[in-house]
Motif scaffolding. Structure first.
Motif, mmCIF file in Angstrom:
data_model
loop_
_atom_site.group_PDB
_atom_site.id
_atom_site.type_symbol
_atom_site.label_atom_id
_atom_site.label_comp_id
_atom_site.label_asym_id
_atom_site.label_seq_id
_atom_site.Cartn_x
_atom_site.Cartn_y
_atom_site.Cartn_z
ATOM 1 N N VAL A 75 -10.077 -7.267 -1.039
ATOM 2 C CA VAL A 75 -10.201 -5.996 -1.826
ATOM 3 C C VAL A 75 -8.589 -5.245 -1.601
ATOM 4 C CG1 VAL A 75 -10.822 -3.557 -2.443
ATOM 5 C CG2 VAL A 75 -12.335 -5.335 -2.285
ATOM 6 N N ARG A 76 -8.158 -5.090 -0.284
ATOM 7 C CA ARG A 76 -7.079 -4.524 -0.095
ATOM 8 C C ARG A 76 -5.919 -5.488 -0.266
ATOM 9 N NH1 ARG A 76 -9.817 -4.177 5.148
ATOM 10 N NH2 ARG A 76 -11.367 -2.438 4.399
ATOM 11 N N ARG A 77 -6.037 -6.692 -0.425
ATOM 12 C CA ARG A 77 -4.823 -7.624 -0.836
ATOM 13 C C ARG A 77 -4.629 -7.585 -2.346
ATOM 14 N NH1 ARG A 77 -2.481 -10.008 -3.157
ATOM 15 N NH2 ARG A 77 -1.996 -12.212 -3.671
ATOM 16 N N LYS A 78 -5.738 -7.081 -3.183
ATOM 17 C CA LYS A 78 -5.351 -6.839 -4.438
ATOM 18 C C LYS A 78 -4.837 -5.299 -4.864
ATOM 19 C CE LYS A 78 -8.736 -10.173 -6.126
ATOM 20 N NZ LYS A 78 -10.171 -10.405 -6.782
ATOM 21 N N ILE A 79 -5.424 -4.584 -4.033
ATOM 22 C CA ILE A 79 -4.988 -3.076 -4.060
ATOM 23 C C ILE A 79 -4.454 -2.689 -2.797
ATOM 24 C CG2 ILE A 79 -6.089 -1.168 -4.566
ATOM 25 C CD1 ILE A 79 -8.390 -2.349 -5.956
ATOM 26 N N GLY A 80 -2.855 -2.409 -3.164
ATOM 27 C CA GLY A 80 -2.290 -2.161 -1.995
ATOM 28 C C GLY A 80 -1.987 -0.635 -1.841
ATOM 29 N N MET A 81 -1.617 -0.329 -0.498
ATOM 30 C CA MET A 81 -1.465 1.101 -0.400
ATOM 31 C C MET A 81 -0.304 1.610 0.191
ATOM 32 S SD MET A 81 -4.587 3.445 1.151
ATOM 33 C CE MET A 81 -4.614 5.092 0.784
ATOM 34 N N VAL A 82 0.269 2.847 -0.239
ATOM 35 C CA VAL A 82 1.458 3.398 0.375
ATOM 36 C C VAL A 82 0.761 4.969 1.112
ATOM 37 C CG1 VAL A 82 3.637 4.505 0.284
ATOM 38 C CG2 VAL A 82 2.867 2.386 -1.005
ATOM 39 N N PHE A 83 1.396 5.113 2.408
ATOM 40 C CA PHE A 83 0.536 6.242 3.044
ATOM 41 C C PHE A 83 1.489 7.447 2.971
ATOM 42 C CE2 PHE A 83 -1.379 2.400 4.541
ATOM 43 C CZ PHE A 83 -2.703 2.500 4.697
ATOM 44 N N GLN A 84 0.893 8.429 3.424
ATOM 45 C CA GLN A 84 1.432 9.906 3.324
ATOM 46 C C GLN A 84 2.682 9.818 4.253
ATOM 47 O OE1 GLN A 84 -1.148 12.887 4.300
ATOM 48 N NE2 GLN A 84 0.323 14.465 4.280
ATOM 49 N N LYS A 85 2.477 9.327 5.762
ATOM 50 C CA LYS A 85 3.813 9.186 6.303
ATOM 51 C C LYS A 85 4.299 7.769 6.571
ATOM 52 C CE LYS A 85 4.421 10.115 10.749
ATOM 53 N NZ LYS A 85 3.910 9.975 12.216
ATOM 54 N N PRO A 86 5.653 7.687 6.082
ATOM 55 C CA PRO A 86 6.143 6.322 6.254
ATOM 56 C C PRO A 86 5.551 5.639 7.539
ATOM 57 C CG PRO A 86 7.724 7.784 5.748
ATOM 58 C CD PRO A 86 6.614 8.656 6.284
ATOM 59 N N ASN A 87 4.896 4.333 7.489
ATOM 60 C CA ASN A 87 4.541 3.678 8.621
ATOM 61 C C ASN A 87 4.944 2.210 8.647
ATOM 62 O OD1 ASN A 87 3.005 3.059 6.522
ATOM 63 N ND2 ASN A 87 1.032 3.163 7.523
ATOM 64 N N PRO A 88 6.243 1.968 8.688
ATOM 65 C CA PRO A 88 6.449 0.683 8.994
ATOM 66 C C PRO A 88 6.023 0.170 9.926
ATOM 67 C CG PRO A 88 8.547 1.933 9.082
ATOM 68 C CD PRO A 88 7.363 2.733 8.712
ATOM 69 N N PHE A 89 6.251 -1.272 10.156
ATOM 70 C CA PHE A 89 5.553 -2.091 11.387
ATOM 71 C C PHE A 89 6.769 -1.997 12.425
ATOM 72 C CE2 PHE A 89 3.199 -4.839 8.520
ATOM 73 C CZ PHE A 89 2.211 -4.008 8.741
ATOM 74 N N PRO A 90 6.665 -1.605 13.755
ATOM 75 C CA PRO A 90 7.698 -1.844 14.670
ATOM 76 C C PRO A 90 8.304 -3.067 15.015
ATOM 77 C CG PRO A 90 5.680 -1.310 15.741
ATOM 78 C CD PRO A 90 5.542 -1.655 14.379
ATOM 79 N N LYS A 91 8.944 -3.583 13.635
ATOM 80 C CA LYS A 91 9.518 -4.918 13.546
ATOM 81 C C LYS A 91 10.700 -4.730 12.698
ATOM 82 C CE LYS A 91 5.024 -7.421 13.476
ATOM 83 N NZ LYS A 91 4.919 -8.580 14.490
ATOM 84 N N SER A 92 11.287 -5.892 12.620
ATOM 85 C CA SER A 92 12.435 -6.048 11.769
ATOM 86 C C SER A 92 12.096 -5.770 10.291
ATOM 87 C CB SER A 92 13.485 -7.397 11.805
ATOM 88 O OG SER A 92 12.415 -8.312 11.029
#
Lengths: 261, 410
Positions: free
Chosen positions: A88-105
């Motif tokens: 389900v999450r693969r088909k329905i993506g999500m953007v959150f309130q606080k930007p939460n990029p991974f600590p990666k490049s």
């Protein structure tokens, strides 16, 4: 005649969302149109985010939460037993309130989701496409190997959007995506949403009614039930223009005109 | 309205002064608490250092002039070898040569052998560092009076030779190499055992376990286990690792025949069990510190629980987990009680060569030396304590460095 029939991306049928015995959201019946922006507005604590998170089963992580009723994606109930929440999450993506990029490049932020979902194509191409899609490419194309944490808040949020569109979902959920950003970054996100809706269905939760009025085609007005149960529900759902100019419900009118609470 | 219930300007200032007096009193109390803590630390360090340096009075049973005309420190390696060969009985020389070929031994080792076997040093008395500095003349007079033949020398008992020589029955020639190696083998085995299991348990408890009654009981018990006296872990190790699994810990299962269950492997596993709760708790804290937004981001792009844990939670928690483990190791390296129960050897001069070796450890060695009557053993015990403290400080400094190097990224 076929063309006039709006295409439905996702719909809820008699949806209740419970935390333990408490119904946080009750009796929601809405049909979300494809390739449109649908806003969910309402006062704090009325269950907007809970409803949004029900669409990609993010509420599964809250212990003791469960739903009754149905959420149908192309006729398939997302909560039926044979559906895997990861799918389900693969088909329905999500953007959150606080930007939460991974600590990666920056590059890895985009490629990770693709990699774990078994993407077989050209990764460089996908990263470029996704960053272009999120209107971020020109700003970051020379520093793809740099940490995502070096970006500004607004850029980070667009990176999160790029990360979401990289896995090519059908629907993108946005939970107050601009509430942690300055007005200029907010504007860029809003412009971006207008571009994104050509390819994606967007559902956005927002506290900001001007934002809802600016970006959305449809608006769902949520409010606590009048019976004192502290349970939220959608009291009115129609075209945004109509919600803001000619609402049916008195409470909607009070809220959008600022006379509420 | 209630304005009048508050004190007016003057009486307000009076009451404010009263508040400041109480505040200053408390501040003074807290400061004296700190001073007491620092003083006791200084006293501890002073006490240790005081024992490790100082005057020593010794005699030679056989005067050096009986063997060689030149002073000992001017002889070269070849001359030393010659000296040993001519003066030791051929049987004794052969035995030494069998242990380790004489030609391969370093010069300082040969000097030690000459002192031990030929001159036969006999320590008469030792003095602490403070006495040696403050009452140097009294000591000289006392030595001249009591031991007319004795040589008085200010020496450090902590020398490079002390670090690299094995145990000996004479304090002058004893070293801590066996004990250091034993301690390292032990904590090595302990960490190999406890780190994966502890991290695994922490991941399960933090990321998978429901917050139900049973898991709460498990959590509480892990916290309690961290406070169980170490001697109890010693009993556990004796019953389980030494006795029940003797076939495994003695190595007889793998064809090792000259050992019982009292091996460095048993000790390592016992220490591993001892630090396991600490490692679990520390790892849980480190995992808890990884923000939920990161997990949600991973789930949001369609990751499974395992992918989220493996790619995001663990890498970000790893510095914290390692820091906690190093601190756990520094606890293990100083533990004595469980080792006594598990059966560390108090006198052993053979280096541990593998997991099935008999062993001793630094705290055991220190304990054994402090219980001896002769004062020179107390001096080498003090030196061994310094070695142990330096080892501990190094470990803790590594932990702090590791923690500081990885700045919070989120």
């Amino acid at each position: 005649m076929q063309n006039n029939q709006p295409e439905i991306a996702i719909e809820t049928k008699n949806l209740f969302i419970f935390y333990g015995s408490f119904a946080a959201v009750s009796e929601v019946n809405i049909k979300i149109e494809k390739q449109k922006v649908t806003a969910i507005i309402g006062p704090s604590g009325c269950g907007k985010s809970t409803l949004l998170r029900a669409f990609n089963r993010m509420n599964d992580f809250v212990p003791s939460s469960y739903v009754t009723g149905e959420i149908l994606l192309q006729g398939q109930n997302l909560y039926s037993k044979n559906i895997d929440p990861v799918e389900v999450r693969r088909k329905i993506g999500m953007v959150f309130q606080k930007p939460n990029p991974f600590p990666k490049s920056i590059y890895e932020n985009i490629s990770w989701g693709a990699k774990i979902n078994g993407f077989k194509g050209n990764m460089d191409e996908l990263v470029e496409q996704s960053l272009r899609g999120a209107a971020l490419w020109d700003e970051v194309k020379d520093k793809l190997k740099k940490s995502a944490y070096e970006l500004s808040g607004g850029q980070q949020q667009r990176l999160c959007i790029a990360r979401t569109i990289a896995i090519q979902p059908e629907i993108i959920l946005m939970d107050e995506p601009a509430s942690a950003l300055d007005p200029i970054s907010t504007l860029r996100i809003e412009e971006l949403m207008q571009e994104l809706k050509q390819n994606y269905t967007i559902i956005i939760v927002t506290h900001n009614m001007q934002q809802a009025a600016r970006v959305s085609d449809y608006t769902a007005m949520m409010m606590l039930e009048k019976d004192g149960s502290r349970s939220g529900t959608v009291i009115e759902f129609s075209e945004t223009k109509r919600i803001f100019t000619n609402p049916k419900d008195k409470r909607t009118e009070d809220y959008v005109t600022g006379r509420f609470g | 309205m209630n304005h009048s219930h508050y004190p007016k300007d003057d009486s307000f200032r009076v009451s404010l002064n009263g508040r400041y007096r109480i505040a200053n009193l408390w501040q003074g109390l807290f400061f004296s608490a700190l001073v007491i803590a620092i003083l006791s630390l200084v006293a501890l360090l002073y006490n240790v250092v005081d024992g490790a340096f100082g005057y020593v009075a010794y005699e030679y049973k056989h005067a050096p002039s009986e063997f060689t005309a030149k002073p000992l420190d001017q002889l070269n390696k070849q001359e030393l070898l010659e000296l040993l060969k001519t003066n030791l009985s051929s049987g004794a020389y052969k035995k030494l040569d069998n242990d380790k070929p004489m030609g391969e031994r370093s010069k300082s080792v040969l000097v030690t052998l000459v002192l031990e076997r030929l001159f036969q040093i006999d320590t008469k008395q030792t003095w602490s560092m403070t006495d040696s500095i403050l009452h140097s003349n009294d000591i000289k007079a006392e030595v001249a009076d009591k031991y007319p033949k004795a040589i008085l020398e200010f020496r450090s008992w902590l020398t490079p030779v002390f670090l690299t020589t094995p145990m000996s029955s004479k304090a002058e020639f004893a070293g801590v190499r066996t004990a250091i190696l034993g301690s390292l083998w032990m904590v090595g085995i302990a960490i190999l055992f406890a780190l994966p299991i502890g991290t695994g348990a922490a991941i399960y408890l933090q990321e998978y376990a429901d917050k139900n009654f049973i898991n709460r009981i498990i959590q509480t018990n892990i916290n309690n286990l961290a406070g169980v006296p170490s001697i109890v872990y010693g009993m556990l190790g004796l019953a389980i690792f030494v006795r029940t699994f003797e076939g495994f810990t003695s190595g007889s299962m793998f064809g090792v025949t000259d050992s019982n269950g009292r091996t460095v492997l048993s000790a390592g596993l016992t220490m591993g069990t001892l630090v396991l709760p600490l490692i679990i708790i520390n790892a849980q804290e480190a995992i808890k510190a990884v923000p939920d937004s990161l997990r949600q981001a991973a789930f949001g792009v369609g990751a499974t629980r395992w992918q989220t844990v493996w790619h995001h939670v663990l890498p970000n928690a790893l510095p914290g987990i390692l820091t906690g483990s190093i601190l756990a190791v520094s606890r293990a390296i100083g533990e004595t009680a469980p080792l006594i129960v598990v059966g560390a050897s108090t006198f052993i001069s053979v280096d541990p060569s593998g997991p099935f070796s008999k062993f001793t450890a630094l705290p055991i060695q220190i304990y054994q030396w402090t219980t001896r009557a002769q004062s020179e053993f107390h001096s080498i015990a003090a030196s061994a304590i310094i070695v142990l403290l330096i080892l501990l400080l190094t470990l803790n400094a590594t932990a702090v460095l590791l923690r500081n190097r990885v700045q919070r990224k989120y």
